[in-house]
Design a protein around this motif. Structure first.
Motif, PDB file in Angstrom:
ATOM      1  N   GLN A   8     -17.923  -3.207   0.965  1.00 16.47           N
ATOM      2  CA  GLN A   8     -16.469  -3.157   0.882  1.00 16.47           C
ATOM      3  C   GLN A   8     -15.887  -2.081   1.795  1.00 16.47           C
ATOM      4  OE1 GLN A   8     -14.477  -5.154  -0.689  1.00 16.47           O
ATOM      5  NE2 GLN A   8     -15.855  -6.298  -2.018  1.00 16.47           N
ATOM      6  N   THR A   9     -16.628  -0.997   1.989  1.00 15.94           N
ATOM      7  CA  THR A   9     -16.146   0.094   2.838  1.00 15.94           C
ATOM      8  C   THR A   9     -16.197  -0.281   4.309  1.00 15.94           C
ATOM      9  OG1 THR A   9     -16.899   1.733   1.220  1.00 15.94           O
ATOM     10  CG2 THR A   9     -16.500   2.517   3.461  1.00 15.94           C
ATOM     11  N   PHE A  10     -17.267  -0.924   4.734  1.00 15.31           N
ATOM     12  CA  PHE A  10     -17.468  -1.218   6.152  1.00 15.31           C
ATOM     13  C   PHE A  10     -16.715  -2.454   6.619  1.00 15.31           C
ATOM     14  CE2 PHE A  10     -20.671   1.956   6.270  1.00 15.31           C
ATOM     15  CZ  PHE A  10     -20.874   2.248   7.612  1.00 15.31           C
ATOM     16  N   ALA A  11     -16.470  -3.395   5.741  1.00 15.58           N
ATOM     17  CA  ALA A  11     -15.875  -4.663   6.169  1.00 15.58           C
ATOM     18  C   ALA A  11     -14.373  -4.502   6.395  1.00 15.58           C
ATOM     19  CB  ALA A  11     -16.131  -5.728   5.117  1.00 15.58           C
ATOM     20  N   PRO A  12     -13.868  -4.808   7.580  1.00 21.08           N
ATOM     21  CA  PRO A  12     -12.419  -4.821   7.782  1.00 21.08           C
ATOM     22  C   PRO A  12     -11.787  -5.955   6.995  1.00 21.08           C
ATOM     23  CG  PRO A  12     -13.555  -5.696   9.709  1.00 21.08           C
ATOM     24  CD  PRO A  12     -14.616  -5.174   8.800  1.00 21.08           C
ATOM     25  N   ASP A  13     -10.503  -5.843   6.752  1.00 18.74           N
ATOM     26  CA  ASP A  13      -9.822  -6.804   5.877  1.00 18.74           C
ATOM     27  C   ASP A  13     -10.051  -8.251   6.315  1.00 18.74           C
ATOM     28  OD1 ASP A  13      -8.908  -4.743   4.372  1.00 18.74           O
ATOM     29  OD2 ASP A  13      -6.882  -4.731   5.205  1.00 18.74           O
ATOM     30  N   HIS A  14      -9.944  -8.524   7.630  1.00 21.35           N
ATOM     31  CA  HIS A  14     -10.007  -9.910   8.079  1.00 21.35           C
ATOM     32  C   HIS A  14     -11.421 -10.470   8.114  1.00 21.35           C
ATOM     33  CE1 HIS A  14     -10.883  -7.650  11.754  1.00 21.35           C
ATOM     34  NE2 HIS A  14     -11.343  -8.775  12.293  1.00 21.35           N
ATOM     35  N   LEU A  15     -12.442  -9.605   7.884  1.00 17.50           N
ATOM     36  CA  LEU A  15     -13.824 -10.079   7.861  1.00 17.50           C
ATOM     37  C   LEU A  15     -14.480  -9.923   6.490  1.00 17.50           C
ATOM     38  CD1 LEU A  15     -15.234  -8.730  11.261  1.00 17.50           C
ATOM     39  CD2 LEU A  15     -14.646 -11.086  10.687  1.00 17.50           C
ATOM     40  N   ARG A  16     -13.746  -9.388   5.542  1.00 18.97           N
ATOM     41  CA  ARG A  16     -14.374  -9.079   4.254  1.00 18.97           C
ATOM     42  C   ARG A  16     -14.872 -10.340   3.552  1.00 18.97           C
ATOM     43  NH1 ARG A  16     -10.875  -5.657   2.510  1.00 18.97           N
ATOM     44  NH2 ARG A  16     -12.074  -3.893   3.308  1.00 18.97           N
ATOM     45  N   GLY A  17     -14.127 -11.417   3.642  1.00 22.46           N
ATOM     46  CA  GLY A  17     -14.563 -12.651   2.997  1.00 22.46           C
ATOM     47  C   GLY A  17     -15.846 -13.194   3.599  1.00 22.46           C
ATOM     48  N   ARG A  18     -15.949 -13.133   4.929  1.00 24.01           N
ATOM     49  CA  ARG A  18     -17.157 -13.650   5.586  1.00 24.01           C
ATOM     50  C   ARG A  18     -18.372 -12.800   5.241  1.00 24.01           C
ATOM     51  NH1 ARG A  18     -14.195 -14.385  11.469  1.00 24.01           N
ATOM     52  NH2 ARG A  18     -12.391 -15.474  10.649  1.00 24.01           N
ATOM     53  N   LEU A  19     -18.187 -11.477   5.242  1.00 23.37           N
ATOM     54  CA  LEU A  19     -19.308 -10.608   4.906  1.00 23.37           C
ATOM     55  C   LEU A  19     -19.654 -10.699   3.429  1.00 23.37           C
ATOM     56  CD1 LEU A  19     -18.407  -7.525   7.118  1.00 23.37           C
ATOM     57  CD2 LEU A  19     -20.192  -9.221   7.506  1.00 23.37           C
TER      58      LEU A  19
END
Length: 263
Positions: free
Chosen positions: A186-197
Motif C-alpha cells: 500500500q505504501t509503494f503503490a501509486p494511486d493509479h496502480l494500486r489496483g493492479r498491484l
C-alpha cells in the motif's frame, strides 16, 4: 483465519469422512451468499485525475503493473519472500497422512488444519506491537524465517499438541508477515496502480499456498512425508535469509515517518 479453524472443528466433531463432506457442503452454501453479495454491488467507475493515466483493462493493464513492480526491489522482494514461504513451507497437503500415520486419524486432522489459523487469530488479537516496529523490511524477513523454522520443527514433533503448538507459532509469524507485506504494498503503490498491484498481491497470496500443496505432495511422494514437511520449512527459512542478504533493499526498508509521529 476463521475458515480453516471452522473446518477443523467440523472435522473434529464428525468422523473424518463425514466431516469433510459437511465442511464442503457448508462452504458451498456460504459461497452462494458471497456470490450474491458481489453480484448486488453497485457499479463503481474508476476515478481518473489529470495526473494519472486512464485505467486500462486486459493485458496492457497487467503489463503496466508488472513493469512498475520490477522497478521496485522492496516491493518485489516482499512478494518473493511470501512465495518462498508458501511454496516451500506449506505442509497442509500432508496433514491427512500425518494424522492417520502418527495419531490414528480421528480428530487429529481437524487440529492440524486448525492450528495455523489458531496461531493467526492469536497473532491478530495481540498485534498492537506490529505498528511500533520501524524496520519493517527486516521484521518481514524475520517473520518468514520464524514461519519456516516453526514449520520445520513441527514436522519433527511426535506429540500432537506439540505439533499444534508449533504450527500455531507459524501461524502467528505468517500473520505478522502478512501485515508488513500489505503495508509495504500500500505504501509503494501509486494511486493509479494500486489496483493492479493488489491483483498481483492476490495472485501471490492465493496461488502460493496451492503451489505449496503441489510441492509438498510431490516431494512426499518422491521422498517421505517427514522429509517433505521438515525439509520444506528449513529451505524456506534459508531462502528468506539468502534473499535478505543478497538484496539488502528490503532489510534496510523503513517507512517514511509521519511528521507528527515522534516514535
Amino acid at each position: 483465519m476463521l475458515g480453516p479453524l471452522a473446518a477443523g472443528v467440523i472435522m473434529g466433531v464428525w468422523s473424518t469422512e463425514a466431516g469433510v463432506e459437511v465442511a464442503y457442503a457448508l462452504d458451498a452454501l456460504l459461497f452462494t451468499v458471497t456470490f450474491w453479495s458481489t453480484w448486488k454491488l453497485p457499479d463503481i467507475p474508476p476515478v481518473v485525475s489529470a495526473a494519472s493515466e486512464r485505467p486500462s483493462a486486459g493485458l496492457r493493464g497487467i503489463a503496466t503493473g508488472l513493469k512498475f513492480l520490477v522497478t521496485q526491489p522492496v516491493l518485489l522482494l516482499s512478494f518473493a519472500v511470501d512465495l518462498v514461504a508458501m511454496v516451500f513451507a506449506m505442509p497442509r497437503a500432508l496433514f491427512p497422512a500425518v494424522a492417520e500415520e502418527q495419531f490414528g486419524g480421528g480428530a487429529a486432522v481437524g487440529w492440524l488444519y486448525s492450528a495455523i489459523a489458531i496461531g493467526a487469530m492469536i497473532g491478530g488479537l495481540t498485534s498492537g506491537w506490529i505498528g511500533r516496529v520501524r524496520r519493517q523490511g527486516l521484521a518481514l524477513i524475520a517473520a518468514v524465517v520464524v514461519w519456516g523454522l516453526a514449520i520445520g520443527l513441527s514436522g519433527l514433533a511426535r506429540s500432537l499438541w506439540l505439533m499444534v503448538l508449533l504450527l500455531a507459532l507459524a501461524g502467528m509469524a505468517d500473520l505478522v508477515s502478512a501485515v508488513y507485506r500489505q503495508t509495504i504494498m500500500q505504501t509503494f503503490a501509486p494511486d493509479h496502480l494500486r489496483g493492479r498491484l493488489q491483483g498481483v498481491f492476490t495472485v501471490v497470496v492465493a496461488g502460493g499456498p496451492r503451489l505449496g500443496d503441489l510441492r509438498a505432495g510431490a516431494t512426499a511422494d518422491l521422498t517421505s512425508v517427514t522429509t517433505s514437511w521438515v525439509g520444506g520449512g528449513l529451505v524456506a527459512a534459508g531462502l528468506a535469509v539468502v534473499l535478505g542478504l543478497t538484496s539488502p533493499a528490503l532489510i534496510r526498508y523503513r517507512p517514511e515517518q509521519d511528521p507528527g509521529d515522534d516514535r
